[in-house]
Design a protein around this motif. Structure first.
Motif, PDB file in Angstrom:
ATOM      1  N   UNK A  35     107.051-101.921  33.466  1.00 25.92           N
ATOM      2  CA  UNK A  35     106.172-102.295  32.357  1.00 25.92           C
ATOM      3  C   UNK A  35     105.580-103.675  32.607  1.00 25.92           C
ATOM      4  N   UNK A  36     104.379-103.898  32.116  1.00 26.83           N
ATOM      5  CA  UNK A  36     103.714-105.197  32.219  1.00 26.83           C
ATOM      6  C   UNK A  36     103.274-105.646  30.830  1.00 26.83           C
ATOM      7  N   UNK A  37     103.306-106.965  30.606  1.00 28.46           N
ATOM      8  CA  UNK A  37     102.873-107.509  29.318  1.00 28.46           C
ATOM      9  C   UNK A  37     101.430-107.994  29.355  1.00 28.46           C
ATOM     10  N   UNK A  92     103.772-110.851  32.858  1.00 25.24           N
ATOM     11  CA  UNK A  92     102.659-111.416  33.627  1.00 25.24           C
ATOM     12  C   UNK A  92     101.515-111.874  32.747  1.00 25.24           C
ATOM     13  N   UNK A  93     101.786-112.134  31.487  1.00 22.76           N
ATOM     14  CA  UNK A  93     100.754-112.601  30.569  1.00 22.76           C
ATOM     15  C   UNK A  93     101.089-112.187  29.143  1.00 22.76           C
ATOM     16  N   UNK A 136     105.161-110.950  24.143  1.00 22.08           N
ATOM     17  CA  UNK A 136     106.269-110.889  25.091  1.00 22.08           C
ATOM     18  C   UNK A 136     107.593-110.710  24.360  1.00 22.08           C
ATOM     19  N   UNK A 137     107.750-111.370  23.219  1.00 21.28           N
ATOM     20  CA  UNK A 137     108.985-111.241  22.447  1.00 21.28           C
ATOM     21  C   UNK A 137     109.156-109.819  21.929  1.00 21.28           C
ATOM     22  N   UNK A 138     108.071-109.164  21.552  1.00 19.27           N
ATOM     23  CA  UNK A 138     108.152-107.779  21.084  1.00 19.27           C
ATOM     24  C   UNK A 138     108.371-106.815  22.238  1.00 19.27           C
ATOM     25  N   UNK A 139     107.904-107.186  23.430  1.00 12.64           N
ATOM     26  CA  UNK A 139     108.048-106.298  24.585  1.00 12.64           C
ATOM     27  C   UNK A 139     109.490-106.224  25.059  1.00 12.64           C
ATOM     28  N   UNK A 140     110.252-107.285  24.888  1.00 15.39           N
ATOM     29  CA  UNK A 140     111.632-107.299  25.380  1.00 15.39           C
ATOM     30  C   UNK A 140     112.512-106.247  24.693  1.00 15.39           C
ATOM     31  N   UNK A 141     112.610-106.209  23.367  1.00 14.21           N
ATOM     32  CA  UNK A 141     113.443-105.165  22.751  1.00 14.21           C
ATOM     33  C   UNK A 141     112.877-103.764  22.960  1.00 14.21           C
TER      34      UNK A 141
END
Length: 214
Positions: free
Chosen positions: A127-129, A179-180, A186-191
């Motif tokens: 996955x990429x942010x 990567x951005x 980014x905080x929402x992407x982690x969980x």
């Protein structure tokens, strides 16, 4: 009477040729004494060598035990250091230091290592942010149907953006390249990525930023 002395003369002549024959046999004796009987006792000590191999044979069953210990060695791989000790009941978080510019490259290297460890490509989700992974950009150029069909088939590493993580399926290992994107993204992407990881979540990004988000 004259026969009596003749008989012993005949008997004396008989042993004569026998002794000559015996003398002829004696030179054959050294031929018979060729080292054939000599090496025969030498193979007799060979059985003890076979005995020495004997204990090695029980050692061979021990050899398969070592690969059995290698199988439980797979779980220790997820037991690598976690980010701030953060763990989940289903997966463990690991961090690979990278910048926004090198996060995708670090993620690709991480995927290569996972494949070298024996992971199946269908077990890995990347996955990429920020910007889409180049593989995803290429596959999306053929249409979304063909792109998402590869996720369903599950035969290869699948790359997606975290904004579409809800459409992805759960896989053993998830590699998240930060990567951005903004800090809230980014905080929402982690969980969200952690929910898709059955065993490991490997995050590639700035350690200070990620620890602050965690």
């Amino acid at each position: 009477m004259p026969l009596i002395p003749e008989e012993p003369q005949i008997y004396e002549s008989v042993p004569g040729p026998r002794n000559a024959a015996g003398a002829a046999r004696t030179p054959q004796a050294p031929r018979s004494t060729a080292p054939l009987p000599g090496p025969r006792p030498t193979p007799r000590p060979a059985p003890p060598r076979a005995d020495s191999k004997g204990p090695s044979t029980p050692g061979r069953p021990e050899a398969p035990r070592t690969p059995r210990q290698g199988n439980p060695a797979a779980p220790p791989t997820p037991a690598a250091p976690a980010v701030g000790g953060a763990t989940s009941a289903a997966a463990q978080i690991q961090l690979v230091a990278a910048t926004d510019a090198t996060a995708v490259e670090a993620a690709d290297e991480t995927v290569d290592k996972l494949l070298d460890e024996g992971r199946s490509p269908g077990e890995i989700l990347l996955l990429t942010t920020g910007e889409q992974h180049p593989w995803a950009q290429h596959e999306l150029s053929f249409g979304e149907d063909a792109y998402w069909r590869q996720l369903t088939e599950g035969e290869d590493v699948f790359c997606a953006h975290t904004s579409a993580v809800a459409h992805t399926t759960r896989r053993a290992v998830v590699v998240l390249a930060v990567n951005g994107g903004t800090d809230p993204e980014a905080a929402a992407a982690l969980p969200a990525a952690l929910e898709k990881a059955a065993e490991r979540l490997i995050v590639c990004g700035d350690p200070q930023r990620l620890r602050a988000l965690l």
